[in-house]
Design a protein around this motif. Sequence first.
Motif, PDB file in Angstrom:
ATOM      1  N   ALA A   9       0.836  -1.204   0.000  1.00  0.00           N
ATOM      2  CA  ALA A   9       0.000   0.000   0.000  1.00  0.00           C
ATOM      3  C   ALA A   9       0.868   1.250   0.000  1.00  0.00           C
ATOM      4  CB  ALA A   9      -0.920  -0.006   1.216  1.00  0.00           C
ATOM      5  N   SER A  10       0.460   2.236  -0.796  1.00  0.00           N
ATOM      6  CA  SER A  10       1.143   3.534  -0.854  1.00  0.00           C
ATOM      7  C   SER A  10       0.104   4.640  -0.674  1.00  0.00           C
ATOM      8  CB  SER A  10       1.876   3.702  -2.191  1.00  0.00           C
ATOM      9  OG  SER A  10       2.838   2.696  -2.392  1.00  0.00           O
ATOM     10  N   PRO A  11      -0.128   5.095   0.561  1.00  0.00           N
ATOM     11  CA  PRO A  11      -1.106   6.166   0.788  1.00  0.00           C
ATOM     12  C   PRO A  11      -0.502   7.546   0.516  1.00  0.00           C
ATOM     13  CG  PRO A  11      -0.211   5.428   2.873  1.00  0.00           C
ATOM     14  CD  PRO A  11       0.405   4.546   1.820  1.00  0.00           C
ATOM     15  N   ARG A  12      -1.390   8.511   0.337  1.00  0.00           N
ATOM     16  CA  ARG A  12      -0.977   9.892   0.104  1.00  0.00           C
ATOM     17  C   ARG A  12      -2.032  10.821   0.692  1.00  0.00           C
ATOM     18  NH1 ARG A  12      -1.171  13.125  -5.677  1.00  0.00           N
ATOM     19  NH2 ARG A  12      -0.397  15.122  -4.924  1.00  0.00           N
ATOM     20  N   LEU A  13      -1.583  11.921   1.317  1.00  0.00           N
ATOM     21  CA  LEU A  13      -2.493  12.916   1.877  1.00  0.00           C
ATOM     22  C   LEU A  13      -1.896  14.297   1.653  1.00  0.00           C
ATOM     23  CD1 LEU A  13      -5.106  13.393   3.485  1.00  0.00           C
ATOM     24  CD2 LEU A  13      -3.719  13.340   5.583  1.00  0.00           C
ATOM     25  N   SER A  14      -2.684  15.189   1.089  1.00  0.00           N
ATOM     26  CA  SER A  14      -2.224  16.544   0.781  1.00  0.00           C
ATOM     27  C   SER A  14      -3.289  17.554   1.180  1.00  0.00           C
ATOM     28  CB  SER A  14      -1.920  16.694  -0.719  1.00  0.00           C
ATOM     29  OG  SER A  14      -0.983  15.737  -1.151  1.00  0.00           O
ATOM     30  N   ALA A  15      -2.827  18.743   1.572  1.00  0.00           N
ATOM     31  CA  ALA A  15      -3.729  19.830   1.941  1.00  0.00           C
ATOM     32  C   ALA A  15      -3.204  21.136   1.363  1.00  0.00           C
ATOM     33  CB  ALA A  15      -3.856  19.941   3.457  1.00  0.00           C
ATOM     34  N   LYS A  16      -4.122  22.006   0.928  1.00  0.00           N
ATOM     35  CA  LYS A  16      -3.765  23.319   0.385  1.00  0.00           C
ATOM     36  C   LYS A  16      -4.660  24.376   1.020  1.00  0.00           C
ATOM     37  CE  LYS A  16      -5.108  24.722  -3.702  1.00  0.00           C
ATOM     38  NZ  LYS A  16      -5.264  24.917  -5.148  1.00  0.00           N
ATOM     39  N   TRP A  17      -4.039  25.490   1.432  1.00  0.00           N
ATOM     40  CA  TRP A  17      -4.779  26.570   2.088  1.00  0.00           C
ATOM     41  C   TRP A  17      -4.377  27.911   1.484  1.00  0.00           C
ATOM     42  CZ3 TRP A  17      -2.895  30.344   5.824  1.00  0.00           C
ATOM     43  CH2 TRP A  17      -3.930  31.125   6.370  1.00  0.00           C
ATOM     44  N   SER A  18      -5.382  28.701   1.118  1.00  0.00           N
ATOM     45  CA  SER A  18      -5.157  30.037   0.545  1.00  0.00           C
ATOM     46  C   SER A  18      -5.964  31.041   1.348  1.00  0.00           C
ATOM     47  CB  SER A  18      -5.582  30.080  -0.926  1.00  0.00           C
ATOM     48  OG  SER A  18      -4.845  29.160  -1.700  1.00  0.00           O
ATOM     49  N   PRO A  19      -5.320  31.916   2.113  1.00  0.00           N
ATOM     50  CA  PRO A  19      -6.060  32.887   2.924  1.00  0.00           C
ATOM     51  C   PRO A  19      -6.718  33.989   2.103  1.00  0.00           C
ATOM     52  CG  PRO A  19      -3.711  33.281   3.113  1.00  0.00           C
ATOM     53  CD  PRO A  19      -3.866  32.025   2.319  1.00  0.00           C
ATOM     54  N   ARG A  20      -6.248  34.182   0.860  1.00  0.00           N
ATOM     55  CA  ARG A  20      -6.794  35.251   0.018  1.00  0.00           C
ATOM     56  C   ARG A  20      -7.397  34.649  -1.240  1.00  0.00           C
ATOM     57  NH1 ARG A  20      -1.978  39.513  -0.653  1.00  0.00           N
ATOM     58  NH2 ARG A  20      -3.558  40.376  -2.067  1.00  0.00           N
ATOM     59  N   GLU A  21      -8.486  35.241  -1.676  1.00  0.00           N
ATOM     60  CA  GLU A  21      -9.208  34.698  -2.822  1.00  0.00           C
ATOM     61  C   GLU A  21      -8.429  34.858  -4.119  1.00  0.00           C
ATOM     62  OE1 GLU A  21     -13.789  34.661  -4.554  1.00  0.00           O
ATOM     63  OE2 GLU A  21     -13.179  36.133  -3.033  1.00  0.00           O
ATOM     64  N   ASP A  22      -7.505  35.835  -4.180  1.00  0.00           N
ATOM     65  CA  ASP A  22      -6.720  36.019  -5.396  1.00  0.00           C
ATOM     66  C   ASP A  22      -5.648  34.945  -5.563  1.00  0.00           C
ATOM     67  OD1 ASP A  22      -4.842  36.702  -3.494  1.00  0.00           O
ATOM     68  OD2 ASP A  22      -4.843  38.832  -3.972  1.00  0.00           O
ATOM     69  N   GLY A  23      -5.443  34.091  -4.538  1.00  0.00           N
ATOM     70  CA  GLY A  23      -4.510  32.982  -4.654  1.00  0.00           C
ATOM     71  C   GLY A  23      -3.057  33.359  -4.627  1.00  0.00           C
ATOM     72  N   LYS A  24      -2.729  34.576  -4.194  1.00  0.00           N
ATOM     73  CA  LYS A  24      -1.330  34.998  -4.190  1.00  0.00           C
ATOM     74  C   LYS A  24      -0.539  34.415  -3.017  1.00  0.00           C
ATOM     75  CE  LYS A  24      -2.116  39.284  -6.724  1.00  0.00           C
ATOM     76  NZ  LYS A  24      -2.001  40.763  -6.714  1.00  0.00           N
ATOM     77  N   THR A  25      -1.237  33.891  -2.020  1.00  0.00           N
ATOM     78  CA  THR A  25      -0.590  33.219  -0.902  1.00  0.00           C
ATOM     79  C   THR A  25      -1.150  31.808  -0.799  1.00  0.00           C
ATOM     80  OG1 THR A  25      -0.397  35.321   0.284  1.00  0.00           O
ATOM     81  CG2 THR A  25      -0.075  33.302   1.561  1.00  0.00           C
TER      82      THR A  25
END
Length: 359
Positions: free
Chosen positions: A289-305
């Motif tokens: 088995a090879s599991p994977r878990l990823s998360a992405k967070w953007s505090p601003r709607e323009d996606g610059k951060t």
Amino acid sequence: AVLIDGAPIMSALASVYGLNGINPAIIEQLEILKGPSSTLYGSEAMGGVVNIVTKDPRFTPRYTVDLRAESSGSRNLDFSYSPGTQGLRGLLSGSVQYMDRFLDENGDGFADLPKANIASFFGKLSWRPDGEEVLNLAAKYYYEDRWGGVKAWTPELRGSTEVYGESVFTHRVEILGKVKPTGLKGWELDFSYAWHDQDAMYGNTPYIGDFQTYFANLTREGTLGGNHHYLVGLTARHHIHDDNTVATVDRFSRFIPGVFFQDEYAPSWRWSLLGGMRLDHHQDHGVIASPRLSAKWSPREDGKTTLRINGGTGFRVVNTFSEEFASIVHGSRDVLVGEALDPERSWSVTGNLNQILEF
């Protein structure tokens, strides 16, 4: 993992030779995916993915020629040709390199750079009957005659004990493809084949190897409930290995089927979560088995951060003696393997903060 136009090169030597022989003039861009991507591409993508995107034959010049000479003595010729008709376009490129100068800047008596005769050819065919790509097929051939050692060594002394030298002959063929059937939205078939023939001589010690890898990936992607983007697939790999080391008594083959799935949940523009699992069946080790878990967070709607965290695991089946055969041939020790060897496993967790600044 090394990909060309999204199709993976599944070979133990892909990271070494997968980037060789590609004419820089036909590269549109390089895509680098950081962190584990083993759910989709298998254990080769444990540390990330490098995708070489070649130029669309519809928008390339009909002819290109590039000549280069360096002070080290290396000479290089790159060329490309792009014929085609409406809907079906092709691209053919090649690269030839010649280096025959002995360089020993550190004065140790051995060549700092190997002398080499290298030739490679790359062809690509793209079929777009209705403007949307249905078939992308590519093939590459790579030839290398590389040698080094002391200055007195010549190719006629290959394999002798008079003067030390190292000589490597390589033939490599790669075929890659991607099919998106019309009328079957979301379905895609990726496939590749790699054949590698190695004839090397280190002093008077030979290494003769023949490797083949067949690969196929069938995927289906879609959405559920608007917030879920899923991807499921079946995969199959077939490795054929033969060399002249003590570890390989007979030519052997290994078939590794697998299944994988992943789901990206994005309830809002602020964050998304991706989880996946890959199950490969190895004839010697069972289901891995090879599991994977990823998360992405953007505090601003323009996606610059953007903050990304990516974690996963992978495995690699190690051929101990073939990878370090010189230590067996020249070593004074006896090597005893006292138990069954499990696959080499590793975990990887990466964090990435990306901030776009305008000025």
